[in-house]
Design an enzyme around this catalytic site. Structure first.
Site, PDB file in Angstrom:
ATOM      1  CE1 TYR A 142     -13.105 -46.509  12.488  1.00 21.50           C
ATOM      2  CE2 TYR A 142     -14.036 -44.378  11.967  1.00 21.50           C
ATOM      3  CZ  TYR A 142     -13.354 -45.510  11.579  1.00 21.50           C
ATOM      4  OH  TYR A 142     -12.935 -45.648  10.281  1.00 21.50           O
ATOM      5  N   PRO A 143     -17.756 -44.035  15.798  1.00 23.95           N
ATOM      6  CG  PRO A 143     -18.759 -42.678  17.421  1.00 23.95           C
ATOM      7  CD  PRO A 143     -17.708 -43.754  17.243  1.00 23.95           C
ATOM      8  CG  MET A 144     -17.391 -41.568  10.645  1.00 28.20           C
ATOM      9  SD  MET A 144     -16.222 -41.682   9.259  1.00 28.20           S
ATOM     10  CE  MET A 144     -16.229 -39.985   8.669  1.00 28.20           C
ATOM     11  CG  HIS A 152     -12.126 -42.368   2.093  1.00 29.39           C
ATOM     12  ND1 HIS A 152     -11.145 -41.737   2.812  1.00 29.39           N
ATOM     13  CD2 HIS A 152     -12.885 -43.026   3.005  1.00 29.39           C
ATOM     14  CE1 HIS A 152     -11.313 -41.988   4.114  1.00 29.39           C
ATOM     15  NE2 HIS A 152     -12.359 -42.778   4.244  1.00 29.39           N
ATOM     16  CD  GLN A 201     -13.650 -49.622   4.810  1.00 25.65           C
ATOM     17  OE1 GLN A 201     -14.291 -48.608   5.052  1.00 25.65           O
ATOM     18  NE2 GLN A 201     -12.801 -49.714   3.800  1.00 25.65           N
ATOM     19  CB  SER A 252     -10.074 -38.855   6.759  1.00 25.53           C
ATOM     20  OG  SER A 252     -10.896 -39.971   6.546  1.00 25.53           O
TER      21      SER A 252
END
Lengths: 270, 270, 270, 270, 270
Positions: free
Chosen positions: E166-168, E193, E206, E244
């Protein structure tokens, strides 16, 4: 009402994006592919030589990802020349293998945030038209600025470099409203913004063109650089700058690399 | 509830955008292309002459970029006449080479922000119907305003000029809510807004049409000008004006240039 | 938690939008076009006569602009009947020339904002079932309201009039949250909103249908009127009303005009 | 950082939406249509019998409106089984007449908002594995909760009922931020939310599946009910509940009805 | 202006999504399907062996749902190598059966939030170039960090595992503005995080890559894990983390599973 900047416009710009229909390309007889490459190269070479106008610049770029395969950029003194260049492409045999998924229309612009004195002299020039040149030191300064601004309004397109194009606007939200800031505040913010640009001098060249009234965002930004990491770095660093952090609104980003028209065939053949 | 303005409506407007299927155009036999141009020119000429209604105006424009190739604008006294014009186009041989990627439906409108006195006399007119003309100085003023408003409601389309079309709405956010402002505040904001328009008198002609209940935004704005830089300038300057800075919400922008129907063939042949 | 209104549902509604493939239409042999018109007219007439259900209503409208060419509206007592009507269309020869770019599913609804007493008696009715009619003055009032509500739940579709359809929701933003307002506040706001509707009595007929849980917005609104300027006026005036100004969220608008099924051929032939 | 809930996952879910190419369907020879129906029915029956996995459930639904014609829902213990089911469909003769305009991937989930004690015993179970059953009253309670949760994680699909599917997220806006609420506040809000669900016991069955990290929203909600008005009512009532009123963000809604695989042919023939 | 982090870049990444035209696949003669599989396998094997560059990594994944059927991920030292890999695919017989609905361009990146000391030594390294190695304990620490960072910049792609891409971006809203936070605050938030990430060590890998200036969001995140429920869990848990909860803006999510190139034929045959 907050005072708008004075602006000067240069060349109109068309960023013409094209996807290649690879299925049709693979299926086409070699003769047809050769004709398409030949007409495509001829089109690109003619437009890079600007045979359709007194001045301007054109270039072709490969583009990564699904958004486009080619980006053809035209700078011309008139919208009519851009329209002619766009339509002329459609008459080539190459066009048959392409679609135009998107595009962007803008006009290069400098505003008096950059140089108040330039604009003051511009304004004062009209009465001085035909008059003698002033012989004081200010003239040299003016000349430097004038050349700088000329470069902004009539940009060269660097050879064989990476490119990033994106449209952007300034926010008009209740607490983040660029257009209700005082002129001086906007000027200060853009001056700080410009500082970052100057850190990248020699690494990144920026072309800023207004699309207010012409296309969906307010500006089109084209960045050129020899290393795509520099493109990433300058955009990332600027994002922390108040002008972007608080007021920037960014559209899609397109990344690619310039190639000489004669490499079109090699590009299409993968 | 804040007081809504009184409004008067004029002609209904259809902005009919068309993309050309350039692949089909290139591939078509010359005979078919000629027939398409012939029928296209006939359609455009008939509609520019407004043979389908007692009054109105039509014009065709080339459009830059991927969003459209042609914009055909029709102003007519009824929605039915617009619907007929839209369908009639589909029966031409030219239509076969086009798609309709977008369109906009609206109706020219003036509101009493512009001229309270005009609307007051409008309202008071009904009882005076058939009565004698008043013989005082106010009448001349009224006549000037009446002609001005008539020009807004039944607009001419200028020849061979650049055009910018965009739809827009007024925001209804918590802290930027046009529709909860008092009538006087809206009136003042629009009066200041109008000042900018007047600075461009002779350079930019605006046609404002309401699309509330008719299409996705609240207004369609069509700007005409001899120099596209003036179009950019007026939209940019207005953006700093509070009515736009705080309350304007803008849709896509389309930019192009009017051409006479007889140039259709030349346009299509690039 | 704020108290939700009590609601009563009537007929389910399908707004079935269709674009015509004009290229295919022009290219089809006359025999095929005749068959398409014949089957299309038969479909529309059958559905306007509601031969597929015990009760309901259907109508066909031409639509302006690129979003659709036809809107077929069906009201039926069940979702199943709507589904059958939608699929039945696909078996006609007319369907071959159409696509379905969009649609909307909803159910007519009245809520107790409109009439508390109606809902109270509804609730109290069950125990009274089969009982004798009350003989006091309240009954007549109830009867008037009952007829009014029946008209909302099982709406007639007016002949040959203009139509505007749009979906809408109520905002749930931090400072503009319809769903956290007290029942009484919502009731007051909708009562004021209803006042505007009553000003247009005889000019504009509204059909309100809930699409909560059924489609993407919360309501579908269908306005009918003999003059499209009235449609524009009522939507514009309501926009200043607090219920819309602060809490309304509007989807796309579609505008068109009803025609009798037998005019289908004339419509398609432009 | 606010404390996240503990969760337990059950079956993975694929909501596979299909539009039918009605033009191709009408044009196909009867033999091809029969083969398509036969293979389609075989596919659906096999998957409803879950021959491709040790456990799970599948069902097919007709869908109203333009967004889809069919929704095939698969619940399976693994993502791999969902992938296999999706690809297997593409090998049927029915697939030739369909496109897949959208889909949704999720996994059924319960969280400890629902039953703290269940999760506490879950956690404490590992050391007790193989140990003797506790003989106090708590066990029965646990058993009731365990069956309830099992029903949430491995849901049955009710026969011949209406369905509404929609994806949703929780807001993370400055003043409406679900993810910065304390655990207890979220738990209370969901408990109140659950109350509404319980009012509809016997009328509406809900399947909640998480799509965090799997698809574009955070949850997929599937509601089943014998009366579509109940679906409308529960979603509308919940919208006033603080958990939805302040924090809910809803995607598109799809509404339809389950049918037995053997009715596929009848459905396709309209 | 808040201080931007220092960053170091590694490999450029292209996430190349492909849908399969299943109708064409079913309809193709076996010989053509075999050739497509053969050329597809050869392409994938060559790229997984990175025969087109000195270093890098490639892998192919099946993708669930309508958004794509295949995701081919390439990591390479240059944008040019990515462009070549993308175009080379188009010359395979497999490409004829695929479209490219979307894609993502990024570059692996570590920033000094992660390790100030690493970046300090990086900066101080230049003067020490060719100098002797320091013989104190700090070197070992540096070596550990250096290997850790090398793993981030030049990532391995785990075998046969599930993937979520996913892009963010980070928000720049008035009250949720990542880019106006002080460096130390951002560093603390990302450190917290990172803690969550470490809890999933051994379960979730990741890969974080910046797309600032390169694609539409600011980062592309690729998660690998042996159990898709772990992917759901880590993303859900992180959503409660302030970085987030307050500042994350997420694009579409794609979920799938890696397969060896030799399984391509089996995948395509369902």
């Amino acid at each position: 009402m907050a005072k708008p900047p004075r602006t000067e416009e240069g060349w109109y710009a068309l960023h013409d994006f094209r996807t290649v229909d690879w299925d049709a390309w693979r299926a086409a007889p070699e003769r047809e592919r050769e004709a398409a490459v030949e007409e495509g190269v001829a089109y690109l070479e003619e437009h890079e030589r600007v045979v359709d106008a007194e001045e301007g610049a054109s270039a072709v770029f490969s583009v990564l990802g699904h958004k486009a395969d080619l980006m053809i950029v035209h700078f011309r003194p008139t919208l009519d020349a851009l329209s002619a260049a766009e339509r002329r492409f459609e008459s080539t045999a190459l066009a048959e293998f392409t679609d135009q998924p998107t595009s962007y229309v803008s006009v290069t612009e400098v505003s008096d945030y950059v140089s108040d004195s330039y604009f003051d002299s511009e304004v004062s020039e009209t009465p001085r038209e035909g008059g003698e040149a002033a012989d004081d030191g200010e003239e040299e300064t003016d000349e430097g600025i004038r050349r700088y601004i000329e470069g902004k309004l009539k940009p060269d397109i660097p050879d064989t470099e990476y490119v990033s194009f994106y449209p952007m606007s300034r926010k008009r939200e209740a607490e983040q409203n660029w257009y209700t800031l005082e002129y001086e505040e906007r000027s200060d913010l853009l001056s700080a913004h410009g500082e970052i640009g100057r850190e990248y001098a020699g690494k990144i060249k920026q072309v800023i063109a207004s699309s207010v009234g012409l296309d969906d965002y307010e500006w089109g930004v084209t960045l050129f650089g020899g290393d795509p990491a520099d493109i990433k770095d300058i955009v990332y660093e600027m994002r922390f700058d108040e002008a972007s952090a608080e007021y920037g609104e960014f559209g899609p980003f397109y990344v690619g690399r310039r190639f000489p028209p004669t490499d079109l065939g090699a590009y299409l053949d993968g």
